[in-house]
Design an enzyme around this catalytic site. Sequence first.
Site, PDB file in Angstrom:
ATOM      1  N   HIS A   1       1.139  -1.182   0.094  1.00  0.00           N
ATOM      2  CA  HIS A   1       0.422  -0.205  -0.253  1.00  0.00           C
ATOM      3  C   HIS A   1       1.002   0.967  -0.084  1.00  0.00           C
ATOM      4  O   HIS A   1       0.624   2.528   0.178  1.00  0.00           O
ATOM      5  CB  HIS A   1      -0.847  -0.169   1.790  1.00  0.00           C
ATOM      6  CG  HIS A   1      -0.048  -0.059   2.133  1.00  0.00           C
ATOM      7  ND1 HIS A   1       0.202  -1.248   3.326  1.00  0.00           N
ATOM      8  CD2 HIS A   1       0.071   1.086   2.890  1.00  0.00           C
ATOM      9  CE1 HIS A   1       0.078  -0.772   4.574  1.00  0.00           C
ATOM     10  NE2 HIS A   1       0.835   0.669   4.199  1.00  0.00           N
TER      11      HIS A   1
HETATM   12  C1  UD1 Z   1      -2.340   4.877   6.129  1.00  0.00           C
HETATM   13  C2  UD1 Z   1      -1.091   5.476   6.448  1.00  0.00           C
HETATM   14  C3  UD1 Z   1      -0.001   4.263   6.417  1.00  0.00           C
HETATM   15  C4  UD1 Z   1      -0.564   3.262   6.711  1.00  0.00           C
HETATM   16  C5  UD1 Z   1      -1.850   3.003   6.203  1.00  0.00           C
HETATM   17  C6  UD1 Z   1      -1.950   1.827   6.690  1.00  0.00           C
HETATM   18  C7  UD1 Z   1      -0.207   7.939   6.685  1.00  0.00           C
HETATM   19  C8  UD1 Z   1      -0.389   9.299   5.719  1.00  0.00           C
HETATM   20  N1  UD1 Z   1      -0.504   6.936   5.730  1.00  0.00           N
HETATM   21  O1  UD1 Z   1      -2.192   5.066   4.361  1.00  0.00           O
HETATM   22  O2  UD1 Z   1       0.817   4.960   6.804  1.00  0.00           O
HETATM   23  O3  UD1 Z   1       0.746   2.521   7.067  1.00  0.00           O
HETATM   24  O4  UD1 Z   1      -2.727   4.122   6.765  1.00  0.00           O
HETATM   25  O5  UD1 Z   1      -2.673   0.828   6.219  1.00  0.00           O
HETATM   26  O6  UD1 Z   1      -1.348   8.275   7.789  1.00  0.00           O
HETATM   27  N2  UD1 Z   1      -9.702   4.139   1.692  1.00  0.00           N
HETATM   28  C9  UD1 Z   1     -10.989   3.582   1.731  1.00  0.00           C
HETATM   29  N3  UD1 Z   1     -11.496   2.800   3.081  1.00  0.00           N
HETATM   30  C10 UD1 Z   1     -11.293   3.347   3.863  1.00  0.00           C
HETATM   31  C11 UD1 Z   1      -9.131   3.457   4.663  1.00  0.00           C
HETATM   32  C12 UD1 Z   1      -9.092   4.349   2.957  1.00  0.00           C
HETATM   33  O7  UD1 Z   1     -11.134   2.949   0.936  1.00  0.00           O
HETATM   34  O8  UD1 Z   1     -11.503   3.088   5.227  1.00  0.00           O
HETATM   35  C13 UD1 Z   1      -9.076   4.643   0.942  1.00  0.00           C
HETATM   36  C14 UD1 Z   1      -9.372   6.065  -0.288  1.00  0.00           C
HETATM   37  O9  UD1 Z   1      -9.301   6.311  -0.778  1.00  0.00           O
HETATM   38  C15 UD1 Z   1      -8.445   6.557   0.376  1.00  0.00           C
HETATM   39  C16 UD1 Z   1      -6.725   5.783   0.417  1.00  0.00           C
HETATM   40  O10 UD1 Z   1      -7.869   4.636   0.512  1.00  0.00           O
HETATM   41  O11 UD1 Z   1      -8.007   8.002  -0.426  1.00  0.00           O
HETATM   42  C17 UD1 Z   1      -5.824   6.356   0.754  1.00  0.00           C
HETATM   43  O12 UD1 Z   1      -5.875   5.943   2.422  1.00  0.00           O
HETATM   44  P1  UD1 Z   1      -5.432   7.063   3.578  1.00  0.00           P
HETATM   45  O13 UD1 Z   1      -5.547   6.887   5.248  1.00  0.00           O
HETATM   46  O14 UD1 Z   1      -5.329   8.530   3.264  1.00  0.00           O
HETATM   47  O15 UD1 Z   1      -3.789   6.321   3.740  1.00  0.00           O
HETATM   48  P2  UD1 Z   1      -3.623   5.139   3.543  1.00  0.00           P
HETATM   49  O16 UD1 Z   1      -2.742   4.772   2.168  1.00  0.00           O
HETATM   50  O17 UD1 Z   1      -4.289   4.381   3.563  1.00  0.00           O
HETATM   51  N1  UDP Z   2      -3.143  -6.888   8.684  1.00  0.00           N
HETATM   52  C1  UDP Z   2      -4.403  -6.933   8.661  1.00  0.00           C
HETATM   53  N2  UDP Z   2      -5.166  -7.560   7.678  1.00  0.00           N
HETATM   54  C2  UDP Z   2      -4.781  -7.224   6.293  1.00  0.00           C
HETATM   55  C3  UDP Z   2      -3.894  -6.599   5.791  1.00  0.00           C
HETATM   56  C4  UDP Z   2      -2.840  -6.702   7.401  1.00  0.00           C
HETATM   57  O1  UDP Z   2      -4.628  -7.733   9.468  1.00  0.00           O
HETATM   58  O2  UDP Z   2      -5.677  -7.586   5.047  1.00  0.00           O
HETATM   59  C5  UDP Z   2      -2.851  -6.263   9.705  1.00  0.00           C
HETATM   60  C6  UDP Z   2      -0.784  -7.179   9.913  1.00  0.00           C
HETATM   61  O3  UDP Z   2      -1.200  -8.205  10.434  1.00  0.00           O
HETATM   62  C7  UDP Z   2      -0.471  -6.214  10.294  1.00  0.00           C
HETATM   63  C8  UDP Z   2      -1.304  -4.068  10.318  1.00  0.00           C
HETATM   64  O4  UDP Z   2      -2.527  -4.805   9.799  1.00  0.00           O
HETATM   65  O5  UDP Z   2      -1.122  -5.909  12.157  1.00  0.00           O
HETATM   66  C9  UDP Z   2      -0.687  -3.600   9.676  1.00  0.00           C
HETATM   67  O6  UDP Z   2      -1.028  -2.987   8.304  1.00  0.00           O
HETATM   68  P1  UDP Z   2      -1.095  -2.038   7.726  1.00  0.00           P
HETATM   69  O7  UDP Z   2      -0.572  -3.168   6.904  1.00  0.00           O
HETATM   70  O8  UDP Z   2      -1.783  -1.138   7.202  1.00  0.00           O
HETATM   71  O9  UDP Z   2       0.110  -0.850   8.185  1.00  0.00           O
HETATM   72  P2  UDP Z   2       1.736  -0.272   8.204  1.00  0.00           P
HETATM   73  O10 UDP Z   2       1.966  -1.216   8.741  1.00  0.00           O
HETATM   74  O11 UDP Z   2       1.978  -0.198   7.487  1.00  0.00           O
HETATM   75  O12 UDP Z   2       1.285   1.201   9.360  1.00  0.00           O
END
Ligand code: UD1
Ligand code: UDP
Length: 356
Positions: A200
């Site tokens: 992601h």
């Molecule tokens: C965010 C965090 C990242 C973290 C990740 C974990 C920041 C800057 N980024 O990234 O550090 O590793 O979460 O998963 O805080 N969306 C949905 N449904 C949701 C959430 C998001 O559809 O419930 C989609 C939307 O299109 C949104 C995109 O995902 O624009 C990105 O979501 P966002 O929270 O901005 O960043 P992440 O890539 O999820």
């Molecule tokens: N995780 C989950 N379901 C998924 C993918 C990840 O429960 O489909 C869990 C994973 O085991 C870990 C956490 O989500 O505990 C990591 O979150 P993510 O990768 O979204 O964020 P990051 O750690 O990169 O900030």
Amino acid sequence: MHILHVVGARPNFMKAAPVYRACVARGIRQTIVHSGQHYDANMSDIFFTQLGIPQPDFNLEVGSGSHAQQTATIMQRMEPIVIEQRPDWVLVYGDVNSTLAGTIVCSKLGQLVAHVEAGLRSFDRTMPEEINRLLTDQVADLLFTHSEEAAENLTSEGVAAERIHFVGNVMIDTLIRLLPQCEPPQFPGVNGRYVLVTLHRPSNVDNPAALHQIMRALERVDQSLAVIFPVHPRTRRRLEEQAYKIDNPQLHLIEPLGYQEFIGLQRNATAVITDSGGVQEETTFLQIPCLTLRSNTERPVTVTIGTNKLIGSDPDRIISEINAILAGNGKKGAIPTLWDGHAGERIVDILMASHL
Ligand code: UD1
Ligand code: UDP
């Protein structure tokens, strides 16, 4: 004592859960503020249920947006809650926008803030998380670290030693507690060995050419392996935008999974391909070979001690690393110091001692 937890995105929930439990065991009053940064049921609600955290007391319902929009809206909506609640400590977790927004609001209100998972540095300021880490650690009052190198980073930035506490890894607390309940779900057509994938990071998925190249590599892994890929919503959107077509039954693109299902898959995987921060740590604990599709990591202990390998995103390298694992040459590792299931308790004991 009254502790207010700020959470918002998927990885926050695994980190807050052990601290929440340690507070319950010590009879501490708690308030949970969810920013609403993640809002899909399988990116948020499911974790409250599986991790045994109660529903948030406040949900700011910020939703998605640009960095400035998201951060500013969280700040605006959180300020009156903190003024009304006046907790003794505010806890922020990890490196997401909700972490930084909560920290700025509270420190300007004169509230004590503690950062859980402080001191991580990728030294790559193109990552939005790196900006969140640097700024949060500058103003938070207490910094809880999960590895020795995190404290070194803080010290080299001029942070006073008395603000830093090496407590271990809260994400591993959750893993140790729930591991006995984590079984892999069954998928039609997957009977044997598999690679688990999660991606992601904007650097991998927001660039259409980079994402296309990674997907092509995933379609080329050895025929003996299934590829199970629970797709993050950011990545799903990008794949839809480029109308990526898969005609390979080996590759299973599925919805994001609950924690227990995802850990169940991790613990039984032949290899994990990821760019997630938390997954690099979990695979190290589970001793599963992890191929991280990045050129840097803010979690170098997973490389120096654990099973993690940074391999970038070159398709040939991805394939050759998988083949090496299939040949029995996957990286072996050990478990870092204090990744022992008790970090949450240490954090709360330090907060209680600081409150006297
Ligand atoms: C965010 C965090 C990242 C973290 C990740 C974990 C920041 C800057 N980024 O990234 O550090 O590793 O979460 O998963 O805080 N969306 C949905 N449904 C949701 C959430 C998001 O559809 O419930 C989609 C939307 O299109 C949104 C995109 O995902 O624009 C990105 O979501 P966002 O929270 O901005 O960043 P992440 O890539 O999820
Ligand atoms: N995780 C989950 N379901 C998924 C993918 C990840 O429960 O489909 C869990 C994973 O085991 C870990 C956490 O989500 O505990 C990591 O979150 P993510 O990768 O979204 O964020 P990051 O750690 O990169 O900030």
